[in-house]
Design a protein around this motif. Structure first.
Motif, PDB file in Angstrom:
ATOM      1  N   ARG A  58      35.692  35.858  49.598  1.00  0.00           N
ATOM      2  CA  ARG A  58      36.631  35.437  48.560  1.00  0.00           C
ATOM      3  C   ARG A  58      36.593  36.409  47.392  1.00  0.00           C
ATOM      4  NH1 ARG A  58      36.077  29.717  46.968  1.00  0.00           N
ATOM      5  NH2 ARG A  58      36.972  29.517  44.915  1.00  0.00           N
ATOM      6  N   LEU A  59      35.403  36.809  47.067  1.00  0.00           N
ATOM      7  CA  LEU A  59      35.235  37.729  45.943  1.00  0.00           C
ATOM      8  C   LEU A  59      35.898  39.068  46.251  1.00  0.00           C
ATOM      9  CD1 LEU A  59      33.936  38.072  43.231  1.00  0.00           C
ATOM     10  CD2 LEU A  59      31.841  38.745  44.353  1.00  0.00           C
ATOM     11  N   ALA A  60      35.670  39.560  47.463  1.00  0.00           N
ATOM     12  CA  ALA A  60      36.267  40.834  47.868  1.00  0.00           C
ATOM     13  C   ALA A  60      37.795  40.755  47.739  1.00  0.00           C
ATOM     14  CB  ALA A  60      35.868  41.153  49.308  1.00  0.00           C
ATOM     15  N   PHE A  65      42.674  42.119  44.798  1.00  0.00           N
ATOM     16  CA  PHE A  65      43.957  41.667  44.268  1.00  0.00           C
ATOM     17  C   PHE A  65      44.120  42.052  42.794  1.00  0.00           C
ATOM     18  CE2 PHE A  65      46.986  38.462  42.743  1.00  0.00           C
ATOM     19  CZ  PHE A  65      47.982  38.658  43.695  1.00  0.00           C
ATOM     20  N   ALA A  66      43.019  41.998  42.076  1.00  0.00           N
ATOM     21  CA  ALA A  66      43.097  42.240  40.633  1.00  0.00           C
ATOM     22  C   ALA A  66      43.172  43.720  40.265  1.00  0.00           C
ATOM     23  CB  ALA A  66      41.884  41.614  39.961  1.00  0.00           C
ATOM     24  N   MET A  67      42.777  44.604  41.194  1.00  0.00           N
ATOM     25  CA  MET A  67      42.748  46.024  40.855  1.00  0.00           C
ATOM     26  C   MET A  67      44.089  46.687  41.191  1.00  0.00           C
ATOM     27  SD  MET A  67      39.741  45.792  39.729  1.00  0.00           S
ATOM     28  CE  MET A  67      39.489  47.473  39.180  1.00  0.00           C
ATOM     29  N   ARG A  68      44.215  47.931  40.729  1.00  0.00           N
ATOM     30  CA  ARG A  68      45.480  48.641  40.969  1.00  0.00           C
ATOM     31  C   ARG A  68      45.530  49.253  42.368  1.00  0.00           C
ATOM     32  NH1 ARG A  68      44.829  52.915  36.522  1.00  0.00           N
ATOM     33  NH2 ARG A  68      42.937  52.981  37.766  1.00  0.00           N
ATOM     34  N   ASP A  71      43.094  51.916  43.310  1.00  0.00           N
ATOM     35  CA  ASP A  71      41.667  51.597  43.275  1.00  0.00           C
ATOM     36  C   ASP A  71      41.188  51.112  44.644  1.00  0.00           C
ATOM     37  OD1 ASP A  71      41.865  52.211  40.622  1.00  0.00           O
ATOM     38  OD2 ASP A  71      42.152  50.133  39.996  1.00  0.00           O
ATOM     39  N   GLU A  72      39.888  51.037  44.795  1.00  0.00           N
ATOM     40  CA  GLU A  72      39.356  50.627  46.087  1.00  0.00           C
ATOM     41  C   GLU A  72      38.098  49.775  45.900  1.00  0.00           C
ATOM     42  OE1 GLU A  72      38.301  52.678  50.376  1.00  0.00           O
ATOM     43  OE2 GLU A  72      38.999  53.911  48.731  1.00  0.00           O
ATOM     44  N   VAL A  73      37.967  48.745  46.716  1.00  0.00           N
ATOM     45  CA  VAL A  73      36.791  47.870  46.649  1.00  0.00           C
ATOM     46  C   VAL A  73      36.073  47.928  47.995  1.00  0.00           C
ATOM     47  CG1 VAL A  73      35.966  45.533  46.188  1.00  0.00           C
ATOM     48  CG2 VAL A  73      38.110  46.302  45.163  1.00  0.00           C
ATOM     49  N   LYS A 100      36.559  43.454  33.207  1.00  0.00           N
ATOM     50  CA  LYS A 100      37.491  42.624  33.977  1.00  0.00           C
ATOM     51  C   LYS A 100      36.823  42.181  35.289  1.00  0.00           C
ATOM     52  CE  LYS A 100      41.822  43.605  36.283  1.00  0.00           C
ATOM     53  NZ  LYS A 100      42.937  44.543  36.287  1.00  0.00           N
ATOM     54  N   ILE A 101      36.166  43.130  35.946  1.00  0.00           N
ATOM     55  CA  ILE A 101      35.507  42.813  37.213  1.00  0.00           C
ATOM     56  C   ILE A 101      34.361  41.835  36.994  1.00  0.00           C
ATOM     57  CG2 ILE A 101      34.095  43.817  39.069  1.00  0.00           C
ATOM     58  CD1 ILE A 101      35.822  46.364  38.728  1.00  0.00           C
TER      59      ILE A 101
END
Ligand code: C2E
Ligand code: CA
Ligand code: CA
Length: 432
Positions: A58-60, A65-68, A71-73, A100-101
Motif C-alpha cells: 500500500r505504501l509503495a 501515486f504522490a510523486m511525479r 520520479d521513481e520508487v 512530503k514522503i
C-alpha cells in the motif's frame, strides 16, 4: 505519477541501474532518498507477516501515486524504500520532497495499524554534490537515514558526520565484544565517602575500555552498544568478578570498604542473574554485605513483581541494593513502601547544580528527607567541590562521591589514594 515500486524488493543491481538511468535523464539535481521504517519487524511480529506485506504494498502504491512522472520508487529491503527525485533546482526542494514522503509514510502506517507512532526516517543524498557514482550515492543516503535515527531527526541530508557517527557506532559494537576477550576492559574505582566521618566507605566499580593507555570510548557510549550486541551479560559477569577479586585486596579489615557494581535493567531481568551474583561471591569468597548492586528505577518498570522478587532474594543473601540516578525516573511515593533497597543515589545532574539552581537544591533536600523514615541511606554523586559537600553535610546526606575526592581510579591508584585518604580528603566547614 511515478514509476511504481515492485511489491517485492528490487535487486541491488536493479537499484543501481535505476539510479544510473535517473542520473542520466535528470536535468538539475537528483536526490536519492532512503526511507527507513525502523519498526516494521515489530509491526510484523505484532500484526502478522501478511499485515506487513499489505502495508508495504500500500505504501509503495501511495508513494508512487504522490510523486511525479519522472520520479521513481523502489523497494530496497524489508521496510526500506529508495525514492529517486529528479530535476530539482536546489537542496531545499529535496527536503520538501522528503517532508512530503515522510508525512505520507507516517500516515499510511498509522492508518493501517493504529499502533504507536511509526518510526520513519529519511536519509537524503544529492547527485552530484554527495557522489557521482550510483553505488556511493545509495550508500550515503543509507548512512544519512541511519544518521537521522542516531540524531533523533526525521530527515537528514548526508554530511560527513554520518560516516563518523554511524560507522563508529557499528565498529564499536563489534570491537567491544572483542575487547572483552582481549583484556582491554578494566574496572576503575571511584571512592565513596561517609560525610559525617570524612572517611572512605567504599567505591563504585566503573568500566573503562582502554587500549594503548588511552580510552577507546566512554561507558555512556559502549554500555548501550554492549546491550545491543547482546554481550552485556558477559560484560557484567566480567565486571562483577574483577570487582570482587580486586576489592578482596582492599584493606577491608580496618576500613570494611564495600564495592558497588552497576547492573542494567536487562541484566537484572535475566533468568540467571541471581545465580550469577551468588557464584561470583562464592568464587572470591567475598562477604555479601560488602557488595552493593546499583540498579536504576527503570529496572523496576518492565516487570516490577519479578524485579522485586529478585531484589528480595539478593538482600536475603546480604547483598545491598542501591537505586542509581535517583530522581530521574518515575518513582511514586508508593514505591518507597515496597522498594527492596538500602540506598538511594541522587543523580549527579541535581547535585552538580544544587548551589546554583534553587529547584535542584530543593530536590536534593527532599530526597534526603524522604529517605530517612524509610531507613534508606543517601549517596550524592557528582560532588565536585567543598561548598557542595558542606551543603550536603548540613542536609544530613550520608555519603558523597565525585571529582572533589577523586575520579574513578585504576586499582593501584585507588589503593594509593586510600593510603593517603585521611589526609587528602579536602575538608568542609562541617567535617574538617
Ligand atoms: P553512573 O552509574 O551514574 O556513574 C557515575 C558517572 O559519573 C561515572 O561516569 C563517573 O565517572 C561520573 N562522575 C563521577 N564523579 C563525577 C563528578 O563529580 N562530576 C561529574 N560530572 N561526573 C562524575 P562513567 O564512568 O563515564 O559512567 C557513565 C555510566 O556508564 C555510569 O553512570 C553507568 O550507568 C555506566 N557504567 C559504567 N560502568 C559500568 C559497568 O561496569 N556496568 C554497567 N552496567 N554500567 C556501567
Ligand atoms: Ca552507578
Ligand atoms: Ca548514577
Amino acid at each position: 505519477m511515478a514509476a511504481m515500486a515492485e511489491p517485492l524488493r528490487a535487486s541491488f543491481h536493479d537499484v543501481l541501474e535505476s539510479v544510473r538511468a535517473a542520473v542520466e535523464r535528470s536535468r538539475g539535481l537528483l536526490a536519492l532518498l532512503v526511507v527507513d521504517i525502523g519498526d516494521l519487524p515489530a509491526l510484523e511480529t505484532r500484526f502478522g507477516l501478511e499485515a506487513g506485506e499489505t502495508l508495504v504494498a500500500r505504501l509503495a502504491q501511495r508513494l508512487a501515486f504522490a510523486m511525479r512522472e519522472c520520479d521513481e520508487v523502489l523497494r530496497i529491503g524489508d521496510g526500506r524504500f529508495c525514492v529517486l527525485v529528479g530535476a530539482l533546482q536546489n537542496r531545499g526542494h529535496a527536503v520538501l520532497a522528503a517532508e512530503k514522503i515522510w508525512r505520507l509514510t507516517d500516515e499510511t502506517i498509522a492508518d493501517a495499524v493504529t499502533a504507536d507512532r511509526p518510526d520513519v526516517r529519511i536519509g537524503i543524498a544529492i547527485h552530484p554534490a554527495h557522489a557521482d557514482e550510483p553505488r556511493e550515492l545509495l550508500r550515503r543516503a543509507q548512512l544519512a537515514a541511519a544518521g537521522a535515527r542516531e540524531r533523533g531527526e526525521r530527515l537528514l541530508i548526508y554530511d560527513e558526520g554520518c560516516d563518523v557517527q554511524v560507522l563508529r557506532r557499528w565498529e564499536l559494537k563489534e570491537l567491544f565484544a572483542a575487547a572483552l576477550e582481549a583484556g582491554e576492559i578494566e574496572m576503575h574505582y571511584q571512592p565513596k565517602i561517609r560525610i559525617a566521618e570524612a572517611r572512605p566507605a567504599g567505591a563504585e566499580a566503573l568500566m573503562r575500555w582502554i587500549r594503548d593507555g588511552r580510552a577507546v570510548a566512554t561507558p555512556d557510549e559502549f554500555i548501550p552498544l554492549a546491550e545491543e550486541a547482546g554481550v552485556i551479560q558477559s560484560a557484567t559477569w566480567y565486571a562483577l568478578n574483577v570487582a570482587l577479586r580486586q576489592a578482596s585486596e582492599w584493606p577491608a579489615a580496618t576500613l570494611a570498604l564495600d564495592v558497588a557494581v552497576n547492573i542494567t535493567p536487562g541484566v537484572l531481568h535475566h533468568r540467571e542473574f541471581n545465580h550469577m551474583v551468588e557464584s561470583a561471591l562464592r568464587a572470591w569468597n567475598f562477604p555479601s554485605e560488602r557488595l552493593t548492586l546499583e540498579i536504576t528505577e527503570g529496572a523496576l518498570i518492565v516487570d516490577p513483581e519479578e524485579a522485586m522478587a529478585k531484589l528480595h532474594c539478593l538482600r536475603d543473601l546480604g547483598v545491598r541494593i542501591a537505586i542509581d540516578d535517583f530522581g530521574t525516573g518515575y518513582s511514586s511515593l508508593s514505591y518507597f513502601k515496597k522498594i527492596p533497597a538500602d540506598e538511594l543515589k541522587i543523580d549527579k545532574s541535581f547535585v552538580t547544580r544544587m548551589l546554583t539552581d534553587e529547584a535542584d537544591e530543593r530536590i536534593v533536600r527532599t530526597i534526603v528527607g524522604l529517605a530517612r523514615p524509610f531507613h534508606l541511606s543517601v549517596v550524592a554523586e557528582g560532588v565536585e567541590d567543598g561548598a557542595t559537600l558542606a551543603a550536603l553535610a548540613e542536609m544530613g546526606c550520608d555519603y558523597a562521591q565525585g571529582f572533589h575526592f577523586a575520579p574513578a581510579l585504576p586499582q593501584r591508584d585507588f589503593l594509593e589514594w586510600l593510603d593517603g585518604a585521611m589526609e587528602t580528603i579536602p575538608p568542609t566547614d562541617q567535617c574538617a
